[in-house]
Design a protein around this motif. Structure first.
Motif, PDB file in Angstrom:
ATOM      1  N   ALA A  57      55.464  31.191   6.938  1.00 16.77           N
ATOM      2  CA  ALA A  57      54.729  30.255   7.784  1.00 16.77           C
ATOM      3  C   ALA A  57      53.238  30.298   7.471  1.00 16.77           C
ATOM      4  N   GLU A  58      52.684  31.509   7.358  1.00 11.28           N
ATOM      5  CA  GLU A  58      51.260  31.649   7.071  1.00 11.28           C
ATOM      6  C   GLU A  58      50.903  31.064   5.712  1.00 11.28           C
ATOM      7  N   GLY A  59      51.762  31.312   4.722  1.00 12.30           N
ATOM      8  CA  GLY A  59      51.489  30.779   3.390  1.00 12.30           C
ATOM      9  C   GLY A  59      51.423  29.264   3.375  1.00 12.30           C
ATOM     10  N   PHE A  60      52.150  28.630   4.286  1.00  9.31           N
ATOM     11  CA  PHE A  60      52.144  27.171   4.386  1.00  9.31           C
ATOM     12  C   PHE A  60      50.981  26.676   5.237  1.00  9.31           C
ATOM     13  N   GLY A  61      50.284  27.600   5.897  1.00  7.31           N
ATOM     14  CA  GLY A  61      49.143  27.212   6.703  1.00  7.31           C
ATOM     15  C   GLY A  61      49.422  27.114   8.185  1.00  7.31           C
ATOM     16  N   LEU A  62      50.560  27.633   8.640  1.00  7.41           N
ATOM     17  CA  LEU A  62      50.896  27.620  10.057  1.00  7.41           C
ATOM     18  C   LEU A  62      50.431  28.927  10.706  1.00  7.41           C
ATOM     19  N   ASP A  63      50.070  28.861  11.954  1.00  5.78           N
ATOM     20  CA  ASP A  63      49.542  30.011  12.683  1.00  5.78           C
ATOM     21  C   ASP A  63      50.643  31.043  12.914  1.00  5.78           C
ATOM     22  N   SER A  64      50.346  32.307  12.635  1.00  6.62           N
ATOM     23  CA  SER A  64      51.349  33.359  12.802  1.00  6.62           C
ATOM     24  C   SER A  64      51.738  33.561  14.265  1.00  6.62           C
ATOM     25  N   TRP A  65      50.926  33.065  15.209  1.00  6.68           N
ATOM     26  CA  TRP A  65      51.281  33.152  16.622  1.00  6.68           C
ATOM     27  C   TRP A  65      52.180  32.005  17.050  1.00  6.68           C
ATOM     28  N   GLY A  66      52.423  31.081  16.160  1.00  4.52           N
ATOM     29  CA  GLY A  66      53.294  29.957  16.462  1.00  4.52           C
ATOM     30  C   GLY A  66      52.520  28.690  16.761  1.00  4.52           C
ATOM     31  N   GLY A  67      53.157  27.565  16.479  1.00  7.69           N
ATOM     32  CA  GLY A  67      52.549  26.276  16.750  1.00  7.69           C
ATOM     33  C   GLY A  67      52.721  25.330  15.579  1.00  7.69           C
ATOM     34  N   SER A  68      52.194  24.135  15.741  1.00  9.07           N
ATOM     35  CA  SER A  68      52.388  23.084  14.743  1.00  9.07           C
ATOM     36  C   SER A  68      51.262  23.063  13.725  1.00  9.07           C
ATOM     37  N   HIS A  69      51.391  22.143  12.769  1.00 14.61           N
ATOM     38  CA  HIS A  69      50.357  21.937  11.758  1.00 14.61           C
ATOM     39  C   HIS A  69      49.034  21.481  12.375  1.00 14.61           C
ATOM     40  N   ASN A  70      49.075  21.011  13.606  1.00 14.21           N
ATOM     41  CA  ASN A  70      47.849  20.560  14.267  1.00 14.21           C
ATOM     42  C   ASN A  70      47.001  21.713  14.793  1.00 14.21           C
ATOM     43  N   TRP A 101      45.458  19.109   4.157  1.00 14.99           N
ATOM     44  CA  TRP A 101      45.805  19.493   5.531  1.00 14.99           C
ATOM     45  C   TRP A 101      46.323  18.299   6.321  1.00 14.99           C
ATOM     46  N   SER A 102      45.746  17.131   6.089  1.00 15.93           N
ATOM     47  CA  SER A 102      46.160  15.949   6.851  1.00 15.93           C
ATOM     48  C   SER A 102      47.583  15.532   6.524  1.00 15.93           C
ATOM     49  N   ALA A 103      48.067  15.900   5.336  1.00 12.29           N
ATOM     50  CA  ALA A 103      49.428  15.544   4.938  1.00 12.29           C
ATOM     51  C   ALA A 103      50.451  16.595   5.362  1.00 12.29           C
ATOM     52  N   ARG A 104      49.973  17.748   5.798  1.00  9.81           N
ATOM     53  CA  ARG A 104      50.865  18.872   6.110  1.00  9.81           C
ATOM     54  C   ARG A 104      51.560  18.644   7.448  1.00  9.81           C
ATOM     55  N   LYS A 105      52.866  18.883   7.464  1.00 13.21           N
ATOM     56  CA  LYS A 105      53.650  18.764   8.686  1.00 13.21           C
ATOM     57  C   LYS A 105      54.550  19.987   8.814  1.00 13.21           C
ATOM     58  N   GLY A 106      54.625  20.517  10.021  1.00  9.68           N
ATOM     59  CA  GLY A 106      55.495  21.661  10.214  1.00  9.68           C
ATOM     60  C   GLY A 106      55.253  22.337  11.548  1.00  9.68           C
ATOM     61  N   PHE A 107      55.997  23.404  11.787  1.00  9.41           N
ATOM     62  CA  PHE A 107      55.907  24.146  13.045  1.00  9.41           C
ATOM     63  C   PHE A 107      56.447  25.546  12.807  1.00  9.41           C
ATOM     64  N   PHE A 108      55.783  26.545  13.390  1.00 18.40           N
ATOM     65  CA  PHE A 108      56.299  27.908  13.379  1.00 18.40           C
ATOM     66  C   PHE A 108      56.656  28.283  14.811  1.00 18.40           C
ATOM     67  N   LEU A 109      57.922  28.564  15.043  1.00 19.56           N
ATOM     68  CA  LEU A 109      58.408  28.916  16.378  1.00 19.56           C
ATOM     69  C   LEU A 109      58.890  30.360  16.357  1.00 19.56           C
ATOM     70  N   ARG A 110      58.217  31.209  17.116  1.00 23.34           N
ATOM     71  CA  ARG A 110      58.662  32.598  17.228  1.00 23.34           C
ATOM     72  C   ARG A 110      58.938  32.899  18.698  1.00 23.34           C
ATOM     73  N   ALA A 111      59.967  33.697  18.943  1.00 27.14           N
ATOM     74  CA  ALA A 111      60.452  33.894  20.301  1.00 27.14           C
ATOM     75  C   ALA A 111      59.369  34.442  21.227  1.00 27.14           C
ATOM     76  N   GLU A 112      58.554  35.398  20.724  1.00 28.51           N
ATOM     77  CA  GLU A 112      57.628  36.091  21.616  1.00 28.51           C
ATOM     78  C   GLU A 112      56.492  35.204  22.119  1.00 28.51           C
ATOM     79  N   THR A 113      56.105  34.213  21.339  1.00 28.98           N
ATOM     80  CA  THR A 113      54.913  33.431  21.670  1.00 28.98           C
ATOM     81  C   THR A 113      55.217  31.948  21.836  1.00 28.98           C
ATOM     82  N   ALA A 114      56.476  31.597  21.970  1.00 25.32           N
ATOM     83  CA  ALA A 114      56.856  30.186  21.979  1.00 25.32           C
ATOM     84  C   ALA A 114      56.192  29.398  23.103  1.00 25.32           C
ATOM     85  N   LEU A 115      56.185  29.942  24.312  1.00 22.35           N
ATOM     86  CA  LEU A 115      55.645  29.182  25.435  1.00 22.35           C
ATOM     87  C   LEU A 115      54.132  29.007  25.329  1.00 22.35           C
ATOM     88  N   ASN A 116      53.429  30.025  24.825  1.00 18.38           N
ATOM     89  CA  ASN A 116      51.993  29.870  24.594  1.00 18.38           C
ATOM     90  C   ASN A 116      51.728  28.791  23.553  1.00 18.38           C
TER      91      ASN A 116
END
Length: 234
Positions: A57-70, A101-116
């Motif tokens: 996820a990090e290598g693709f540019g997604l936050d390790s705490w979870g969240g979308s490309h935004n 970055w504007s073309a990047r789409k994705g999401f990192f969902l991890r159980a511990e931080t999903a609601l945040n």
């Protein structure tokens, strides 16, 4: 496909964590190829599944705490040592995402931080149960073709909700999305056409669903719970 192969170009610190983890050593040696739109990583606790998916996820540019490309990294939170070094061979669409970055789409969902993570995306988790919050992410965020990385999404889901998630993953793959999911779920890994990679002391190896240790254990337990319980109960 968006990402075709993950690798680390320079093998360093191989006697230290995370380089000492068998699945990471396998990544250093041979890289990890993705051969299907949905890839499941399965293995015991401590096998390195979460370390690997977080780095992807990090290598693709997604936050390790979870969240979308935004959602971009907080400036005071660096990437993990593996996430900093991981690289991708990508399909043409994936290369465009990695370059822009504007073309990047994705999401990192991890159980511990999903609601945040969901609260940052405009959802109101206080009005949802844990499982409903997960499903809200699937319904509202897992839509566009992009890279979707998940770490044990079944943790908050009932059997019926896992089936709903399975349907979302299937539709996402058919729309051009790519999913990489670490899981302990025999239900999710039964998705037709998915690639399954078993992680353990052996490193990384592909396996068929009915060859998985987790499937065998669940099958045996549901057939005869006492054969397992007698080892753990007085």
């Amino acid at each position: 496909m968006i990402i075709e192969r993950a690798y680390v170009p320079v093998a360093s610190f191989q006697d230290e964590w995370p380089w000492s983890v068998p699945c990471v050593r396998a990544l250093l040696a041979d890289g990890l190829r993705f051969t299907a739109p949905v890839t499941f990583l399965v293995g015991e606790n401590g096998s390195g599944k979460s370390t690997l998916v977080e780095a992807l996820a990090e290598g693709f540019g997604l936050d390790s705490w979870g969240g979308s490309h935004n959602w971009r990294y907080a400036p005071d939170r660096p990437k993990s040592v593996l996430g900093e070094r991981i690289r991708f061979d990508a399909a043409p669409h994936g290369r465009r995402m990695l370059r822009s970055w504007s073309a990047r789409k994705g999401f990192f969902l991890r159980a511990e931080t999903a609601l945040n993570a969901l609260s940052r995306e405009g959802f109101e988790p206080d009005s949802l149960s844990h499982g409903e919050g997960f499903l809200a992410a699937f319904r509202g965020q897992f839509i566009q073709p992009g890279l979707y990385v998940m770490d044990e999404p079944e943790a908050a889901l009932s059997f019926a909700s896992c089936l709903e998630l399975l349907g979302h993953l299937d539709q996402l793959a058919k729309k051009g999305g790519q999913v990489i999911c670490a899981t302990h779920s025999p239900l999710l890994t039964a998705l037709p056409g998915a690639d399954i990679i078993e992680i353990g002391e052996h490193g990384l190896r592909r396996a068929a669903w009915d060859e998985l240790a987790l499937v065998d254990h669940w099958r045996r337990y549901l057939t005869d719970p006492q054969s397992y319980l007698r080892h753990v109960l007085d």
